[in-house]
Motif scaffolding. Sequence first.
Motif, mmCIF file in Angstrom:
data_model
loop_
_atom_site.group_PDB
_atom_site.id
_atom_site.type_symbol
_atom_site.label_atom_id
_atom_site.label_comp_id
_atom_site.label_asym_id
_atom_site.label_seq_id
_atom_site.Cartn_x
_atom_site.Cartn_y
_atom_site.Cartn_z
ATOM 1 N N ALA A 1 0.881 -0.958 -0.101
ATOM 2 C CA ALA A 1 -0.231 -0.149 0.149
ATOM 3 C C ALA A 1 1.171 0.849 -0.013
ATOM 4 O O ALA A 1 0.582 1.726 0.674
ATOM 5 N N GLY A 2 1.762 0.936 -0.650
ATOM 6 C CA GLY A 2 2.878 2.316 -0.804
ATOM 7 C C GLY A 2 3.595 2.302 0.801
ATOM 8 O O GLY A 2 4.234 2.916 0.441
ATOM 9 N N TYR A 3 3.706 1.556 1.235
ATOM 10 C CA TYR A 3 4.216 1.190 2.632
ATOM 11 C C TYR A 3 5.820 0.569 2.366
ATOM 12 O O TYR A 3 4.986 -0.365 2.429
ATOM 13 N N PRO A 4 7.138 1.190 2.720
ATOM 14 C CA PRO A 4 7.985 0.265 1.929
ATOM 15 C C PRO A 4 7.935 -0.721 3.251
ATOM 16 O O PRO A 4 9.624 -1.621 2.905
ATOM 17 N N MET A 5 8.056 -0.727 4.214
ATOM 18 C CA MET A 5 9.037 -1.407 5.235
ATOM 19 C C MET A 5 8.131 -2.476 5.949
ATOM 20 O O MET A 5 6.571 -2.722 5.979
ATOM 21 N N PRO A 6 8.574 -3.329 6.821
ATOM 22 C CA PRO A 6 7.924 -4.710 7.627
ATOM 23 C C PRO A 6 7.680 -3.591 8.229
ATOM 24 O O PRO A 6 7.903 -2.959 9.399
ATOM 25 N N TRP A 7 6.339 -4.087 9.008
ATOM 26 C CA TRP A 7 4.896 -3.555 10.244
ATOM 27 C C TRP A 7 5.088 -4.871 11.490
ATOM 28 O O TRP A 7 5.030 -6.339 11.324
ATOM 29 N N SER A 8 4.678 -4.581 12.753
ATOM 30 C CA SER A 8 4.197 -5.602 13.796
ATOM 31 C C SER A 8 3.711 -4.708 14.748
ATOM 32 O O SER A 8 2.579 -3.897 13.893
ATOM 33 N N VAL A 9 2.770 -5.933 14.916
ATOM 34 C CA VAL A 9 0.967 -5.735 15.708
ATOM 35 C C VAL A 9 1.101 -6.160 16.900
ATOM 36 O O VAL A 9 2.195 -7.353 17.059
ATOM 37 N N GLN A 10 1.566 -5.827 17.996
ATOM 38 C CA GLN A 10 1.028 -5.953 19.681
ATOM 39 C C GLN A 10 -0.798 -6.141 20.039
ATOM 40 O O GLN A 10 -1.131 -5.525 19.076
ATOM 41 N N THR A 11 -0.398 -6.247 20.911
ATOM 42 C CA THR A 11 -1.548 -6.416 22.044
ATOM 43 C C THR A 11 -1.536 -5.285 23.161
ATOM 44 O O THR A 11 -0.132 -4.289 22.904
ATOM 45 N N TRP A 12 -2.840 -4.626 22.767
ATOM 46 C CA TRP A 12 -3.062 -2.703 23.470
ATOM 47 C C TRP A 12 -3.558 -2.810 24.780
ATOM 48 O O TRP A 12 -3.517 -4.063 25.292
ATOM 49 N N LEU A 13 -2.170 -1.502 25.498
ATOM 50 C CA LEU A 13 -2.162 -2.155 26.851
ATOM 51 C C LEU A 13 -3.048 -0.508 27.191
ATOM 52 O O LEU A 13 -2.388 0.199 27.186
#
Length: 297
Positions: free
Chosen positions: A97-109
């Motif tokens: 989607a035009g973003y060139p890097m890997p990214w991460s998802v975590q639980t919200w605190l």
Amino acid sequence: MTMHSDQLDVSAETVAALIRDQFPRWSGKAIRPLASTGTVNAVFRIGEGLSARFPLRPSDVGGALAVLEREARASAELARVSRFPVPQPVALGRPGAGYPMPWSVQTWLPGTNAFDADPSASNAFAQDLAAFIAGLRGADTRGRRFDGGNRGGVLADHDDWMATCFRESEALLDVDRLRRLWHRFRELPRTSADVMSHGDLIPGNVLVTGDRLGGVLDTGGFAPADPALDLVSAWHLLRPGPREVLRHALSCADLEWERGKAWAFEQAMGLVWYYAESNPVMSAMGRRTLDRILAAE
């Protein structure tokens, strides 16, 4: 103003597109950018239970993915030894989607970060912080040692960076006095073996509930380091009284305490000038930490 000359732009629309393409089970959840003093990632909340972190600077994609995978393993390891809430890794995303890097998802605190809910006068918070650090120190290093990156090894290895900081701070700080202080700090010897360490206990990575420690963020740096490294929290987060509570709870000898002060000094010197215009909150934190260190001399 952006914080970095090569900073990537990440919008909620981009995040929505990435989630729709890669994690359709979360499509339709509200996506909210979070105001943050953080300097490494843009953070977005996904629904009520998740947050996503997007690196702000471009780098080699393969290398960046390896870093995120290592951080996820470190976060999961820290979660197993912490008695306080910490984020749990959930998923890793890929470029799109035009973003060139890997990214991460975590639980919200839930909780309020320590920039907005200042716990510096709370003895109870200092006791909690000491318990968190002690829990990490008690974890098994499994034969690992400090990997040589960032802070946590030999103080004098940071001489070149400190020279840059002193040069860039000439118009901002009493550089002559600070140089003399670093000259003493850099000579402090290492006498203790590495222990497991969070590595970046600054206000933006600490959550407060009431006057107690509510949780700790940015746990991907959990790794072996100088036992004094997590003592930066004494100077970034606490006033003199609670600072002594933390020191007593951790039974810190003079040398370890001074090395913790030195690591806080090294970090604070970089914050003041680098973020003076682009992230005033972080720059002001650096100044406050330096003021606390100088007042203790």
